[in-house]
Every structure is written in C-alpha cells, then in structure tokens.
Design an enzyme around this catalytic site. Structure first.
Site, PDB file in Angstrom:
ATOM      1  N   ALA A  29      -2.522  13.072   4.591  1.00 42.09           N
ATOM      2  CA  ALA A  29      -1.551  14.155   4.761  1.00 42.09           C
ATOM      3  C   ALA A  29      -0.171  13.690   4.314  1.00 42.09           C
ATOM      4  CB  ALA A  29      -1.508  14.608   6.213  1.00 42.09           C
ATOM      5  N   HIS A  41      15.315  12.356   2.477  1.00 39.31           N
ATOM      6  CA  HIS A  41      14.711  11.459   3.460  1.00 39.31           C
ATOM      7  C   HIS A  41      15.653  10.314   3.804  1.00 39.31           C
ATOM      8  CE1 HIS A  41      11.016  13.554   2.282  1.00 39.31           C
ATOM      9  NE2 HIS A  41      10.466  13.075   3.387  1.00 39.31           N
ATOM     10  N   HIS A  42      15.283   9.575   4.846  1.00 40.50           N
ATOM     11  CA  HIS A  42      16.023   8.377   5.254  1.00 40.50           C
ATOM     12  C   HIS A  42      16.031   7.346   4.129  1.00 40.50           C
ATOM     13  CE1 HIS A  42      12.134   6.303   5.813  1.00 40.50           C
ATOM     14  NE2 HIS A  42      11.723   7.493   6.249  1.00 40.50           N
ATOM     15  N   LYS A  91       8.881   3.188  12.783  1.00 36.34           N
ATOM     16  CA  LYS A  91       9.288   4.301  13.644  1.00 36.34           C
ATOM     17  C   LYS A  91       8.152   5.301  13.845  1.00 36.34           C
ATOM     18  CE  LYS A  91      14.211   3.867  12.614  1.00 36.34           C
ATOM     19  NZ  LYS A  91      15.410   4.496  12.012  1.00 36.34           N
ATOM     20  N   MET A  92       7.416   5.577  12.779  1.00 40.67           N
ATOM     21  CA  MET A  92       6.274   6.480  12.915  1.00 40.67           C
ATOM     22  C   MET A  92       5.176   5.836  13.751  1.00 40.67           C
ATOM     23  SD  MET A  92       6.031   9.605  11.614  1.00 40.67           S
ATOM     24  CE  MET A  92       4.393   9.850  10.926  1.00 40.67           C
ATOM     25  N   LYS A 135      12.899   4.933   2.942  1.00 39.73           N
ATOM     26  CA  LYS A 135      11.681   5.440   2.309  1.00 39.73           C
ATOM     27  C   LYS A 135      11.501   4.775   0.947  1.00 39.73           C
ATOM     28  CE  LYS A 135       9.260   9.744   1.174  1.00 39.73           C
ATOM     29  NZ  LYS A 135       8.035   9.304   1.879  1.00 39.73           N
ATOM     30  N   GLY A 154      -1.045   8.763   6.856  1.00 37.65           N
ATOM     31  CA  GLY A 154       0.250   9.407   6.670  1.00 37.65           C
ATOM     32  C   GLY A 154       1.095   8.686   5.651  1.00 37.65           C
ATOM     33  N   THR A 155       0.570   7.634   5.081  1.00 39.69           N
ATOM     34  CA  THR A 155       1.282   6.878   4.054  1.00 39.69           C
ATOM     35  C   THR A 155       1.312   7.691   2.771  1.00 39.69           C
ATOM     36  OG1 THR A 155       0.477   4.831   5.031  1.00 39.69           O
ATOM     37  CG2 THR A 155       1.303   4.703   2.785  1.00 39.69           C
ATOM     38  N   PHE A 172       2.753  15.464   8.150  1.00 34.17           N
ATOM     39  CA  PHE A 172       2.022  15.881   9.346  1.00 34.17           C
ATOM     40  C   PHE A 172       2.712  17.016  10.096  1.00 34.17           C
ATOM     41  CE2 PHE A 172       0.153  11.490   9.219  1.00 34.17           C
ATOM     42  CZ  PHE A 172      -1.174  11.874   9.162  1.00 34.17           C
ATOM     43  N   GLY A 195       5.791  12.438  -1.121  1.00 33.28           N
ATOM     44  CA  GLY A 195       4.466  13.031  -1.248  1.00 33.28           C
ATOM     45  C   GLY A 195       4.481  14.524  -0.975  1.00 33.28           C
TER      46      GLY A 195
END
EC number: 1.17.1.8
Length: 265
Positions: free
Chosen positions: A124, A154-155, A13-14, A158, A98-99, A127, A164
């Site tokens: 990061a 979170h969903h 999705k990201m 994850k 972004g991981t 983001f 993080g």
C-alpha cells in the site's frame, strides 16, 4: 485466534506507531521485530520503545525461521523492504508493506512469488483511507478534466521522490484520462526541473520540508474552472486504520494486491 505479527522498522516513526497499534488490539500479538541494529535485545531494552518482552532480530531469515508468525509488516526502506518481503513470502508469512519506492520490476517479482506460493501480500503506497479516496476521486475527475498536475509534500527524511502515492495516483488517472501533453508546446524550463517530473503528460512536484507528514494535492483545470482534490495526514495515527484493515484481509488472499483501494468494501 490471535494474529501473530512481526514488524520490521520498529525504531522509525511509523514502526513505533504500528507497535503501539498492534499492542492495543486484543486479537493481534506482536511476536518479533526486525531491525538493522539491536539484534538479540528485547523491545523493552531500547529507549523510546514500548516496555515489551519482544525479541529483536537483525537477520530477517533467522527471524522467519525461528518465529511462528502469520503476518509480516514492513515499514523500512525500499532496498531492505524488498528483500524482507521476498523472504516472508518464501516462508509463507503474509506481508503487509508500507514501504514505498519499489520499482515495477520488483513489484512484478513479488507478484510472481506471491502467486507461486499462494500467499497473500498487500503493498500500500498509502495506508490512510482518506488518501485512497483522494486517489479514487482523482481517477474519476481526470476523465472529464484531463489537464492535471500533482503536488505531493512530505517530511524531509523521506528517501523516494515522487512518493508512491503520487505515482499510484497518476497511474490510476491514466486509466480514465485522455493521454495528452500539457502546457504550451514551446514551453521551456529556464531552470531545469521547474516543471517537475512527468508521466504521460502529468507533472508531479515533490516538496520535502521538516514539519510535514504526508500531503497531496491533485489540481485539475479546464476552460474557466479548476478543481483541487486534497488530502492531509497530520500525524502517523492516520495510517493505522489502513494497516489494521490490511492485517485482517491479507491472510484471505492468495496473491499480491497493490493499493489499499483494492481491498475496501
């Protein structure tokens, strides 16, 4: 000159959101994708992905060898994300990562590699600019209200817990907060894990449910008062401005930077 970009994780999705963002920016050019399947195909061959003639590679090293690129964006999982980022640095391509879920040892190894090759890298945990502000506000507040707990939500897809962002928030608060153990000294969990994880006396609670995206509350308490600092990402568009900012900044660096707050003006 256009920034030539490789994205790893295009079917997530990201990743899908990032592809749309890069494609919509006039000064960005998507030149390849890295995916664990679909090697040899084009993005336009994959159902649900944009109709773009962009090659897909399963082998990241082959991609970095064959494709002329400036920036590498990784939006995958910790194991492959770490290996991808190492390879990108070795080939002089600036990673924007972004991981989440990297260990301290992995981050340290990437810092050394980035510095050795003089290649900029940004990792990061989040983001979203609003999430970064939430962390900075929490850091300031913890100096005055050292009793604090974090709830991150979170969903349910994850992979890492805590997030993080939660780990980074706790680390930032430790810079200003007086170290202490919280709660009653004789506190006992009648159900193991009820008080969540703990770092330096800060309790972190992770929630995973379908329908969520990324949400965090920092709860601080003092005699007769409480303060809640909260951020919500309702969809993945919230992360795109941060990714764009990292793309613009990373090639100006010669070392690894951990956290979006370190590149905000």
């Amino acid at each position: 000159m256009d920034k030539k970009i490789i994205i790893a994780g295009p079917r997530g999705k990201m990743g899908t959101e990032a592809i749309q963002m890069v494609h919509s920016e006039q000064t960005f050019e998507l030149v390849a994708c890295i995916d664990r399947i679909n090697g040899g195909k084009q993005l336009q061959d994959i159902e649900g992905l944009p109709d773009l003639s962009v090659p897909i590679y399963e082998n990241p090293e082959a991609c970095f060898q064959e494709i002329d690129a400036d920036i590498f964006i990784d939006l995958t999982v910790p194991g492959s994300g770490f290996e991808h980022t190492k390879l990108a640095l070795l080939y002089g391509i600036c990673p924007v990562v972004g991981t989440s879920g990297f260990t301290e040892e992995q981050i340290s190894a990437l810092e050394d590699l980035s510095m050795t090759h003089g290649t900029g890298c940004i990792i990061a945990p989040n983001f979203a600019v609003g999430a970064v502000l939430m962390m900075q506000f929490a850091k300031t507040a913890a100096k005055y209200l050292p009793d604090v707990e974090i709830i991150e939500k979170h969903h349910d897809q994850k992979l890492d817990a805590p997030s993080g962002t939660a780990i980074k928030t706790a680390a930032m608060m430790q810079e200003t907060r007086t170290s202490k153990q919280q709660g009653h000294p004789d506190e006992k969990e009648t159900l193991v894990g009820a008080r969540g994880a703990e770092t330096d006396g800060i309790h972190i609670h992770s929630v995973r449910l379908p329908g969520l995206v990324a949400h965090q509350e920092v709860l601080l308490g003092g005699p007769g008062q409480g303060l809640t600092i909260k951020h919500d990402s309702y969809n993945r568009a919230s992360f795109m401005e941060g990714i764009k900012l990292c793309i613009e900044k990373v090639s100006q660096l010669d070392r690894l930077v951990y956290g979006l707050e370190n590149i905000l003006d």
